[in-house]
Design a protein around this motif. Structure first.
Motif, PDB file in Angstrom:
ATOM      1  N   PRO A  70       0.695  -1.082   0.043  1.00  0.00           N
ATOM      2  CA  PRO A  70       0.229  -0.110   0.040  1.00  0.00           C
ATOM      3  C   PRO A  70       0.923   1.305  -0.157  1.00  0.00           C
ATOM      4  CG  PRO A  70      -1.000  -1.616   1.589  1.00  0.00           C
ATOM      5  CD  PRO A  70       0.297  -2.320   1.048  1.00  0.00           C
ATOM      6  N   GLU A  71       2.206   1.053   0.526  1.00  0.00           N
ATOM      7  CA  GLU A  71       2.961   2.348   0.395  1.00  0.00           C
ATOM      8  C   GLU A  71       3.678   2.516  -0.936  1.00  0.00           C
ATOM      9  OE1 GLU A  71       3.430  -0.053   2.939  1.00  0.00           O
ATOM     10  OE2 GLU A  71       1.880   0.627   4.295  1.00  0.00           O
ATOM     11  N   ALA A  72       3.731   1.698  -1.815  1.00  0.00           N
ATOM     12  CA  ALA A  72       4.513   1.717  -3.010  1.00  0.00           C
ATOM     13  C   ALA A  72       4.200   2.770  -3.759  1.00  0.00           C
ATOM     14  CB  ALA A  72       4.252   0.387  -3.783  1.00  0.00           C
ATOM     15  N   SER A  73       5.071   3.566  -4.328  1.00  0.00           N
ATOM     16  CA  SER A  73       4.831   4.771  -5.337  1.00  0.00           C
ATOM     17  C   SER A  73       4.332   4.223  -6.699  1.00  0.00           C
ATOM     18  CB  SER A  73       6.341   5.420  -5.626  1.00  0.00           C
ATOM     19  OG  SER A  73       7.112   4.593  -6.224  1.00  0.00           O
ATOM     20  N   HIS A  74       4.468   2.914  -6.888  1.00  0.00           N
ATOM     21  CA  HIS A  74       3.625   2.572  -8.256  1.00  0.00           C
ATOM     22  C   HIS A  74       2.221   2.771  -7.937  1.00  0.00           C
ATOM     23  CE1 HIS A  74       2.882  -0.707 -11.070  1.00  0.00           C
ATOM     24  NE2 HIS A  74       1.913  -1.205 -10.410  1.00  0.00           N
ATOM     25  N   LEU A  75       1.438   2.742  -6.802  1.00  0.00           N
ATOM     26  CA  LEU A  75       0.014   3.215  -6.757  1.00  0.00           C
ATOM     27  C   LEU A  75      -0.090   4.511  -7.154  1.00  0.00           C
ATOM     28  CD1 LEU A  75      -0.507   1.709  -3.073  1.00  0.00           C
ATOM     29  CD2 LEU A  75      -1.035   0.587  -5.318  1.00  0.00           C
ATOM     30  N   LEU A  76       0.611   5.394  -7.269  1.00  0.00           N
ATOM     31  CA  LEU A  76       0.476   6.598  -7.962  1.00  0.00           C
ATOM     32  C   LEU A  76      -0.009   6.457  -9.503  1.00  0.00           C
ATOM     33  CD1 LEU A  76       2.884   9.024  -6.158  1.00  0.00           C
ATOM     34  CD2 LEU A  76       0.607   8.713  -5.605  1.00  0.00           C
ATOM     35  N   MET A  77       0.789   5.757 -10.009  1.00  0.00           N
ATOM     36  CA  MET A  77       0.443   5.465 -11.434  1.00  0.00           C
ATOM     37  C   MET A  77      -0.971   4.767 -11.535  1.00  0.00           C
ATOM     38  SD  MET A  77       2.383   2.977 -14.375  1.00  0.00           S
ATOM     39  CE  MET A  77       2.246   1.800 -13.395  1.00  0.00           C
ATOM     40  N   LEU A  78      -1.226   3.803 -10.805  1.00  0.00           N
ATOM     41  CA  LEU A  78      -2.417   3.127 -10.832  1.00  0.00           C
ATOM     42  C   LEU A  78      -3.626   4.124 -10.640  1.00  0.00           C
ATOM     43  CD1 LEU A  78      -1.959  -0.084  -8.673  1.00  0.00           C
ATOM     44  CD2 LEU A  78      -1.393   0.308 -11.226  1.00  0.00           C
ATOM     45  N   GLU A  79      -3.484   4.973  -9.526  1.00  0.00           N
ATOM     46  CA  GLU A  79      -4.559   5.951  -9.491  1.00  0.00           C
ATOM     47  C   GLU A  79      -4.693   6.968 -10.477  1.00  0.00           C
ATOM     48  OE1 GLU A  79      -3.436   7.609  -5.414  1.00  0.00           O
ATOM     49  OE2 GLU A  79      -3.860   5.888  -4.591  1.00  0.00           O
ATOM     50  N   ALA A  80      -3.589   7.258 -11.237  1.00  0.00           N
ATOM     51  CA  ALA A  80      -3.660   8.162 -12.344  1.00  0.00           C
ATOM     52  C   ALA A  80      -4.546   7.399 -13.526  1.00  0.00           C
ATOM     53  CB  ALA A  80      -2.205   8.397 -12.824  1.00  0.00           C
ATOM     54  N   VAL A  81      -4.508   6.097 -13.651  1.00  0.00           N
ATOM     55  CA  VAL A  81      -5.512   5.678 -14.436  1.00  0.00           C
ATOM     56  C   VAL A  81      -6.707   5.222 -14.180  1.00  0.00           C
ATOM     57  CG1 VAL A  81      -5.828   3.439 -15.681  1.00  0.00           C
ATOM     58  CG2 VAL A  81      -3.357   4.315 -15.707  1.00  0.00           C
ATOM     59  N   ARG A 115      -9.708 -11.475   0.007  1.00  0.00           N
ATOM     60  CA  ARG A 115      -9.693 -12.505  -0.742  1.00  0.00           C
ATOM     61  C   ARG A 115      -8.609 -13.259  -0.301  1.00  0.00           C
ATOM     62  NH1 ARG A 115     -13.548  -9.702  -2.715  1.00  0.00           N
ATOM     63  NH2 ARG A 115     -15.136 -10.813  -3.798  1.00  0.00           N
ATOM     64  N   LEU A 116      -7.445 -12.522   0.585  1.00  0.00           N
ATOM     65  CA  LEU A 116      -6.121 -13.244   0.783  1.00  0.00           C
ATOM     66  C   LEU A 116      -5.160 -13.118  -0.385  1.00  0.00           C
ATOM     67  CD1 LEU A 116      -7.272 -16.261   3.438  1.00  0.00           C
ATOM     68  CD2 LEU A 116      -6.865 -13.773   3.799  1.00  0.00           C
ATOM     69  N   CYS A 117      -5.416 -12.466  -1.323  1.00  0.00           N
ATOM     70  CA  CYS A 117      -4.392 -12.127  -2.327  1.00  0.00           C
ATOM     71  C   CYS A 117      -2.948 -11.718  -1.765  1.00  0.00           C
ATOM     72  CB  CYS A 117      -4.712 -11.351  -3.296  1.00  0.00           C
ATOM     73  SG  CYS A 117      -6.282 -11.712  -4.336  1.00  0.00           S
ATOM     74  N   LEU A 118      -1.871 -12.000  -2.267  1.00  0.00           N
ATOM     75  CA  LEU A 118      -0.613 -11.820  -1.740  1.00  0.00           C
ATOM     76  C   LEU A 118      -0.095 -10.711  -2.461  1.00  0.00           C
ATOM     77  CD1 LEU A 118       0.405 -15.522  -0.818  1.00  0.00           C
ATOM     78  CD2 LEU A 118      -0.701 -13.744   0.869  1.00  0.00           C
ATOM     79  N   TRP A 119       1.135 -10.139  -1.886  1.00  0.00           N
ATOM     80  CA  TRP A 119       1.871  -9.016  -2.662  1.00  0.00           C
ATOM     81  C   TRP A 119       2.771  -9.870  -3.566  1.00  0.00           C
ATOM     82  CZ3 TRP A 119      -1.191  -5.371  -1.780  1.00  0.00           C
ATOM     83  CH2 TRP A 119      -1.529  -5.149  -0.326  1.00  0.00           C
ATOM     84  N   HIS A 120       2.923  -9.519  -4.585  1.00  0.00           N
ATOM     85  CA  HIS A 120       4.078  -9.936  -5.688  1.00  0.00           C
ATOM     86  C   HIS A 120       3.995 -11.451  -5.872  1.00  0.00           C
ATOM     87  CE1 HIS A 120       6.037  -6.107  -5.273  1.00  0.00           C
ATOM     88  NE2 HIS A 120       5.936  -6.008  -4.064  1.00  0.00           N
TER      89      HIS A 120
END
Length: 85
Positions: free
Chosen positions: A34-45, A61-66
């Motif tokens: 949740p703190e990843a800067s990658h999320l800014l790009m996702l929010e832009a879309v 749903r217990l999905c895992l990071w990476h």
């Protein structure tokens, strides 16, 4: 706005919600912390609300990071599905 044309080279542009995107209607992405800067790009879309909703559903749903297979589709905010994508 000008047309999008293929080019070569490097850029220092960073995709953020404030900058927005012009040539992307959606993307497939893995889950990032949740703190990843990658999320800014996702929010832009897709917009902040859709990204937060998607992450809440993934965590429920217990999905895992990476992890392979834990991926979601994000669509541009003005898409007819809005925050229900």
């Amino acid at each position: 706005r000008g047309a999008v044309r293929a080019a070569g080279g490097w850029t220092d542009l960073v995709v953020t919600p404030e900058r927005g995107v012009r040539a992307v209607d959606g993307l497939l992405t893995g889950l990032h912390e949740p703190e990843a800067s990658h999320l800014l790009m996702l929010e832009a879309v897709a917009g902040r609300a859709a990204v937060r909703l998607g992450y809440a559903q993934a965590l429920a749903r217990l999905c895992l990071w990476h992890e392979f297979g834990d991926v979601h589709l994000l669509l541009k905010e003005d898409n007819r599905h809005g925050t229900h994508c």
